[in-house]
Write a protein that holds these residues in place. Structure first.
Motif, PDB file in Angstrom:
ATOM      1  N   ASP A   1       0.825  -1.209   0.000  1.00  0.00           N
ATOM      2  CA  ASP A   1       0.000   0.000   0.000  1.00  0.00           C
ATOM      3  C   ASP A   1       0.860   1.261   0.000  1.00  0.00           C
ATOM      4  OD1 ASP A   1      -2.373  -1.418  -0.055  1.00  0.00           O
ATOM      5  OD2 ASP A   1      -2.844  -1.097   2.068  1.00  0.00           O
TER       6      ASP A   1
ATOM      7  N   TYR B   1       0.592   4.191  -2.929  1.00  0.00           N
ATOM      8  CA  TYR B   1       0.151   5.574  -2.693  1.00  0.00           C
ATOM      9  C   TYR B   1       1.286   6.567  -2.469  1.00  0.00           C
ATOM     10  CZ  TYR B   1      -4.343   3.290  -2.310  1.00  0.00           C
ATOM     11  OH  TYR B   1      -5.461   2.553  -2.587  1.00  0.00           O
TER      12      TYR B   1
ATOM     13  N   THR C   1       0.502   9.932  -4.641  1.00  0.00           N
ATOM     14  CA  THR C   1      -0.761  10.652  -4.451  1.00  0.00           C
ATOM     15  C   THR C   1      -1.133  10.804  -2.983  1.00  0.00           C
ATOM     16  OG1 THR C   1      -2.043   8.594  -4.551  1.00  0.00           O
ATOM     17  CG2 THR C   1      -1.722   9.801  -6.627  1.00  0.00           C
TER      18      THR C   1
ATOM     19  N   ARG D   1      -3.243   9.264   0.274  1.00  0.00           N
ATOM     20  CA  ARG D   1      -4.658   8.889   0.328  1.00  0.00           C
ATOM     21  C   ARG D   1      -5.209   9.353   1.670  1.00  0.00           C
ATOM     22  NH1 ARG D   1      -5.056   2.367   1.544  1.00  0.00           N
ATOM     23  NH2 ARG D   1      -3.274   2.236   2.938  1.00  0.00           N
TER      24      ARG D   1
ATOM     25  N   MET E   1      -4.116   7.798   5.636  1.00  0.00           N
ATOM     26  CA  MET E   1      -2.911   7.017   5.380  1.00  0.00           C
ATOM     27  C   MET E   1      -2.437   6.313   6.645  1.00  0.00           C
ATOM     28  SD  MET E   1      -0.393   9.112   2.817  1.00  0.00           S
ATOM     29  CE  MET E   1      -0.683  10.812   3.228  1.00  0.00           C
TER      30      MET E   1
ATOM     31  N   ASP F   1       2.412   4.452   4.985  1.00  0.00           N
ATOM     32  CA  ASP F   1       2.076   5.259   3.800  1.00  0.00           C
ATOM     33  C   ASP F   1       2.709   6.645   3.930  1.00  0.00           C
ATOM     34  OD1 ASP F   1       0.312   3.212   2.942  1.00  0.00           O
ATOM     35  OD2 ASP F   1      -1.491   4.319   3.507  1.00  0.00           O
TER      36      ASP F   1
ATOM     37  N   MET G   1      -6.981  11.624  -6.399  1.00  0.00           N
ATOM     38  CA  MET G   1      -6.584  11.134  -5.072  1.00  0.00           C
ATOM     39  C   MET G   1      -5.680  12.150  -4.372  1.00  0.00           C
ATOM     40  SD  MET G   1      -7.012   8.777  -2.844  1.00  0.00           S
ATOM     41  CE  MET G   1      -7.505   7.237  -3.598  1.00  0.00           C
ATOM     42  N   THR G   2      -4.846  12.836  -5.120  1.00  0.00           N
ATOM     43  CA  THR G   2      -3.975  13.855  -4.536  1.00  0.00           C
ATOM     44  C   THR G   2      -4.818  14.975  -3.930  1.00  0.00           C
ATOM     45  OG1 THR G   2      -2.286  13.339  -6.186  1.00  0.00           O
ATOM     46  CG2 THR G   2      -2.012  15.407  -4.995  1.00  0.00           C
TER      47      THR G   2
ATOM     48  N   LYS H   1      -8.036  14.776  -2.996  1.00  0.00           N
ATOM     49  CA  LYS H   1      -8.789  14.230  -1.861  1.00  0.00           C
ATOM     50  C   LYS H   1      -7.899  14.138  -0.619  1.00  0.00           C
ATOM     51  CE  LYS H   1     -11.966  11.238  -4.415  1.00  0.00           C
ATOM     52  NZ  LYS H   1     -12.228   9.854  -4.815  1.00  0.00           N
ATOM     53  N   THR H   2      -6.669  13.717  -0.822  1.00  0.00           N
ATOM     54  CA  THR H   2      -5.732  13.574   0.294  1.00  0.00           C
ATOM     55  C   THR H   2      -5.424  14.936   0.905  1.00  0.00           C
ATOM     56  OG1 THR H   2      -4.768  11.649  -0.812  1.00  0.00           O
ATOM     57  CG2 THR H   2      -3.495  12.620   0.978  1.00  0.00           C
TER      58      THR H   2
END
Length: 192
Positions: free
Chosen positions: A105, A109, A112, A114, A117, A121, A176-177, A179-180
């Motif tokens: 994982d 990620y 980007t 997430r 995390m 991550d 995703m970037t 959103k993160t």
């Protein structure tokens, strides 16, 4: 697979510059793992292998991702370079024998991020950005300091800089970037 074997295999798959970067991410991830009491070995493996699919040709990334049945979003179709995290996790599993979901994982990620995390991550995401061989980019010295004192604050800083850079350079931004960034901005709120 032992580290020595991974290094030999990686050396044949990456450019010299990318190989040096990967060693730098491995080292930085280990330092962050010690700082935040995360699993040192997992951080090293994820750091070392995070870009194992980076040097494939752009068209090849898309072909391979389709062939392996990986989920491909709209941004990744427009810019297949964005697939190197997902492909890297696939290769880490199939070519380097990594079965640990936390490592896979973190590789998936690492560009980007997430929302929500895991610590691993976060470590790989940040280590990729701050490793010692990186050319100096906007606010890098400050981000390097933040990384070792407040990793979430460093994540917000990295994401803001990344989104600013991408908005100037291209109209392709992985959702995703964004959103993160929103997730961690809201999470930290007044701490920023």
């Amino acid at each position: 697979m032992e580290r020595k074997e991974m290094l030999e295999k990686l050396k044949g798959k990456l450019s010299d510059k990318r190989f040096v970067h990967s060693i730098g991410v491995e080292y930085t991830a280990a330092c962050l793992a010690m700082t935040y009491k995360a699993d040192l070995q997992k951080a090293r493996i994820a750091g070392l292998l995070h870009d194992c699919a980076k040097c494939l040709a752009t068209e090849e990334k898309l072909k391979k991702a389709e062939k392996f049945g990986l989920n491909i979003n709209k941004s990744e179709r427009q810019d297949p370079e964005l697939l190197h995290g997902k492909l890297g996790a696939y290769y880490a599993k199939t070519k380097y024998g990594v079965t640990d979901k936390e490592i896979l994982d973190a590789i998936t990620y690492h560009t980007t991020g997430r929302p929500e995390m895991t610590l691993m991550d976060k470590i790989i995401f940040v280590a990729d950005y701050i490793e010692p061989n990186r050319k100096i980019i906007k606010e890098l010295p400050e981000i390097r300091q933040e990384a070792f004192t407040d990793i979430d604050k460093a994540i917000v800083h990295i994401l803001k800089n990344t989104l600013d850079f991408l908005r100037e350079k291209t109209d392709i931004i992985d959702e995703m970037t964004e959103k993160t960034y929103i997730y961690y901005l809201n999470l930290l709120g007044d701490k920023l």
